[in-house]
Design a protein around this motif. Structure first.
Motif, PDB file in Angstrom:
ATOM      1  N   UNK A 177     -16.789 -26.079  81.828  1.00 31.13           N
ATOM      2  CA  UNK A 177     -17.026 -24.884  80.967  1.00 31.13           C
ATOM      3  C   UNK A 177     -18.427 -24.785  80.671  1.00 31.13           C
ATOM      4  N   UNK A 178     -18.756 -23.752  79.963  1.00 31.52           N
ATOM      5  CA  UNK A 178     -20.258 -23.768  79.426  1.00 31.52           C
ATOM      6  C   UNK A 178     -20.194 -24.530  78.116  1.00 31.52           C
ATOM      7  N   UNK A 204      -8.001 -30.926  71.081  1.00 35.60           N
ATOM      8  CA  UNK A 204      -8.231 -32.033  72.038  1.00 35.60           C
ATOM      9  C   UNK A 204      -9.842 -32.182  72.412  1.00 35.60           C
ATOM     10  N   UNK A 205     -10.216 -33.027  72.734  1.00 31.01           N
ATOM     11  CA  UNK A 205     -11.653 -33.375  73.043  1.00 31.01           C
ATOM     12  C   UNK A 205     -11.406 -33.878  74.619  1.00 31.01           C
ATOM     13  N   UNK A 206     -12.213 -33.113  75.640  1.00 34.73           N
ATOM     14  CA  UNK A 206     -12.214 -33.549  76.935  1.00 34.73           C
ATOM     15  C   UNK A 206     -13.725 -34.200  77.142  1.00 34.73           C
ATOM     16  N   UNK A 207     -13.635 -35.296  77.867  1.00 37.23           N
ATOM     17  CA  UNK A 207     -14.994 -35.987  78.213  1.00 37.23           C
ATOM     18  C   UNK A 207     -15.147 -35.900  79.565  1.00 37.23           C
ATOM     19  N   UNK A 208     -16.210 -35.075  80.161  1.00 42.94           N
ATOM     20  CA  UNK A 208     -16.431 -35.135  81.555  1.00 42.94           C
ATOM     21  C   UNK A 208     -18.038 -35.131  81.625  1.00 42.94           C
ATOM     22  N   UNK A 209     -18.551 -35.532  82.904  1.00 42.47           N
ATOM     23  CA  UNK A 209     -19.991 -35.402  83.158  1.00 42.47           C
ATOM     24  C   UNK A 209     -20.912 -35.611  82.003  1.00 42.47           C
ATOM     25  N   UNK A 210     -20.835 -36.520  81.289  1.00 42.90           N
ATOM     26  CA  UNK A 210     -21.635 -37.098  80.271  1.00 42.90           C
ATOM     27  C   UNK A 210     -21.479 -35.985  78.969  1.00 42.90           C
ATOM     28  N   UNK A 211     -20.334 -35.218  78.913  1.00 40.91           N
ATOM     29  CA  UNK A 211     -20.448 -34.142  77.944  1.00 40.91           C
ATOM     30  C   UNK A 211     -19.134 -34.196  77.192  1.00 40.91           C
ATOM     31  N   UNK A 212     -18.994 -33.463  75.854  1.00 40.40           N
ATOM     32  CA  UNK A 212     -17.676 -33.570  75.243  1.00 40.40           C
ATOM     33  C   UNK A 212     -17.449 -32.273  74.984  1.00 40.40           C
ATOM     34  N   UNK A 224     -11.540 -28.505  72.267  1.00 47.00           N
ATOM     35  CA  UNK A 224     -10.520 -27.483  72.948  1.00 47.00           C
ATOM     36  C   UNK A 224      -9.150 -27.738  72.088  1.00 47.00           C
ATOM     37  N   UNK A 225      -8.303 -27.168  72.888  1.00 47.84           N
ATOM     38  CA  UNK A 225      -6.768 -27.131  72.588  1.00 47.84           C
ATOM     39  C   UNK A 225      -5.875 -27.551  73.472  1.00 47.84           C
ATOM     40  N   UNK A 226      -4.756 -28.146  73.091  1.00 44.98           N
ATOM     41  CA  UNK A 226      -3.864 -28.508  74.152  1.00 44.98           C
ATOM     42  C   UNK A 226      -2.228 -27.745  73.788  1.00 44.98           C
ATOM     43  N   UNK A 227      -1.752 -27.235  75.040  1.00 42.91           N
ATOM     44  CA  UNK A 227      -0.430 -26.604  74.731  1.00 42.91           C
ATOM     45  C   UNK A 227       0.564 -27.371  75.673  1.00 42.91           C
ATOM     46  N   UNK A 229       1.060 -29.960  80.621  1.00 45.82           N
ATOM     47  CA  UNK A 229       0.053 -29.754  79.220  1.00 45.82           C
ATOM     48  C   UNK A 229      -1.235 -28.752  79.847  1.00 45.82           C
ATOM     49  N   UNK A 230      -1.453 -27.962  79.191  1.00 49.60           N
ATOM     50  CA  UNK A 230      -2.554 -26.889  79.624  1.00 49.60           C
ATOM     51  C   UNK A 230      -3.768 -27.285  78.434  1.00 49.60           C
ATOM     52  N   UNK A 231      -4.898 -27.286  78.891  1.00 50.69           N
ATOM     53  CA  UNK A 231      -5.999 -27.349  77.979  1.00 50.69           C
ATOM     54  C   UNK A 231      -7.021 -26.189  78.141  1.00 50.69           C
ATOM     55  N   UNK A 232      -7.410 -25.696  76.889  1.00 48.14           N
ATOM     56  CA  UNK A 232      -8.458 -24.517  76.787  1.00 48.14           C
ATOM     57  C   UNK A 232      -9.337 -24.772  75.875  1.00 48.14           C
ATOM     58  N   UNK A 233     -10.536 -23.818  76.050  1.00 51.02           N
ATOM     59  CA  UNK A 233     -11.713 -23.882  75.213  1.00 51.02           C
ATOM     60  C   UNK A 233     -11.352 -23.434  73.972  1.00 51.02           C
ATOM     61  N   UNK A 234     -12.337 -23.298  72.948  1.00 54.15           N
ATOM     62  CA  UNK A 234     -11.911 -22.633  71.494  1.00 54.15           C
ATOM     63  C   UNK A 234     -11.915 -20.947  71.821  1.00 54.15           C
ATOM     64  N   UNK A 235     -12.475 -20.436  73.001  1.00 46.28           N
ATOM     65  CA  UNK A 235     -12.460 -19.123  73.111  1.00 46.28           C
ATOM     66  C   UNK A 235     -11.270 -18.813  74.169  1.00 46.28           C
TER      67      UNK A 235
END
Length: 345
Positions: free
Chosen positions: A216-217, A298-306, A309-312, A320-326
């Motif tokens: 995500x952005x 939840x915090x998702x680490x990928x490509x050198x960035x954190x 977000x949220x898990x449900x 388990x699905x993971x979404x950004x704050x928006x």
């Protein structure tokens, strides 16, 4: 351990495992046959160790009668292996081949791993240790997964027996296990996955709910992220050269006997409720229960960035699905995923 000694998962002060494997109806049905077989089951396998490089490391030991699992019984079903993670259990074997590695807190503030295999099966996995009640809820997301474990607390065995999974301890599948003579018990029980599954079921068996795709952005550049339990610590350090997060455990680089240092492409720090279960070890320490149904941060680490977000996970049968704050989809990077369950809102 002398040649020909039976494959057994001894009790220990950490787990308080009172018996091995299922230890109830299944044991009764197989006791007479297994007793005759175990005396010759390990002569060849004891020489192989957990390294996966022994002569017979991808075959069941001679003299066992463990039947090959039917393809219909395991179609679309992954293999989950409970793996020891104290210092004496390292370096582990087979972690690099796992599609997902779950990290959970156990008694004494220590950690244990649950590795899930679907796209490929390593020649060996270990050291294998005992199951926990939390594993049963976590594994409900899969279709009849095979659970490889050394045993469990006696009171938990009936729950394992009723769970929608194929429980395969050394009692149920003695030919699938062997002892590494280079390690001390109980940190030396190893598994040959090919003795439990005829082949890797494929990516379709990974009904985790994870979505893979572009990042995500946004996000925050991060070089390392540490997670602490009362008596264990994990650090994930970004490596552009490896395209993943180098794993360190308790302050030292993690290692495996067959694949070097783990470097998952995605690391998830999943904030969950960890409560006290009704089970305890022989010292009276209550077993933590990690709740993986519900929702949280939840915090998702990928490509050198954190990415925050949220898990449900609405029910145990769901992934388990993971979404950004928006509310947007939080895609994972292609490759291995480590999910670290941490207490907290």
């Amino acid at each position: 351990m002398a040649n020909g000694a039976p494959v057994r998962a001894p009790s220990d002060n950490t787990d308080g495992v009172a018996t091995v494997g299922m230890g109830h109806g299944a044991r009764t049905r197989r006791a007479a046959r297994t007793a005759a077989l175990l005396s010759v089951a390990l002569t060849a396998s004891l020489m192989a160790g957990c390294t996966g490089h022994g002569r017979d490391d991808d075959r069941a030991p001679h003299g066992t009668a463990t039947p090959a699992p039917s393809r219909s019984a395991v179609a679309g079903s992954p293999l989950a292996v409970k793996i020891d993670n104290v210092g004496a259990a390292r370096p582990q074997t087979g972690l690099g081949a796992a599609d997902v590695v779950y990290v959970e807190q156990v008694e004494g503030g220590l950690s244990r791993l649950l590795a899930v295999y679907a796209t490929r099966l390593p020649r060996a996995v270990g050291p294998v240790r005992s199951a926990r009640e939390s594993d049963l809820e976590l594994l409900r997301q899969f279709t009849m997964p095979t659970l490889a474990f050394s045993g469990a607390q006696r009171a938990l065995l009936p729950l394992i027996d009723r769970a929608p999974l194929r429980a395969r301890s050394p009692d149920e599948a003695p030919g699938a296990y062997y002892r590494d003579p280079g390690r001390a018990a109980p940190h030396n029980l190893c598994l040959r996955p090919s003795a439990l599954l005829p082949a890797a079921p494929g990516a379709a068996a990974l009904t985790t709910g994870f979505r893979f795709g572009p990042a995500p952005s946004g996000g925050t550049p991060v070089s390392a992220r540490s997670v602490r339990y009362p008596a264990a610590r994990f650090t994930f350090t970004w490596s552009a050269g490896r395209g993943g997060w180098l794993v360190a455990m308790d302050g030292g680089p993690a290692a495996t006997t067959d694949g070097g240092r783990p470097a998952p492409a995605t690391v998830v720090v999943q904030h969950v409720t960890v409560r006290t279960s009704r089970y305890h070890d022989v010292l009276g320490s209550r077993t933590p229960y990690t709740e993986t149904v519900g929702s949280g941060r939840a915090e998702v680490l990928r490509d050198g960035r954190s990415y925050d977000g949220f898990w449900s996970r609405p029910t145990a049968a769901d992934g388990t699905s993971f979404t950004t704050a928006d509310g947007g989809r939080l895609g994972f990077a292609a490759g291995q995923v480590w999910v670290v369950f941490v207490p907290g809102p």
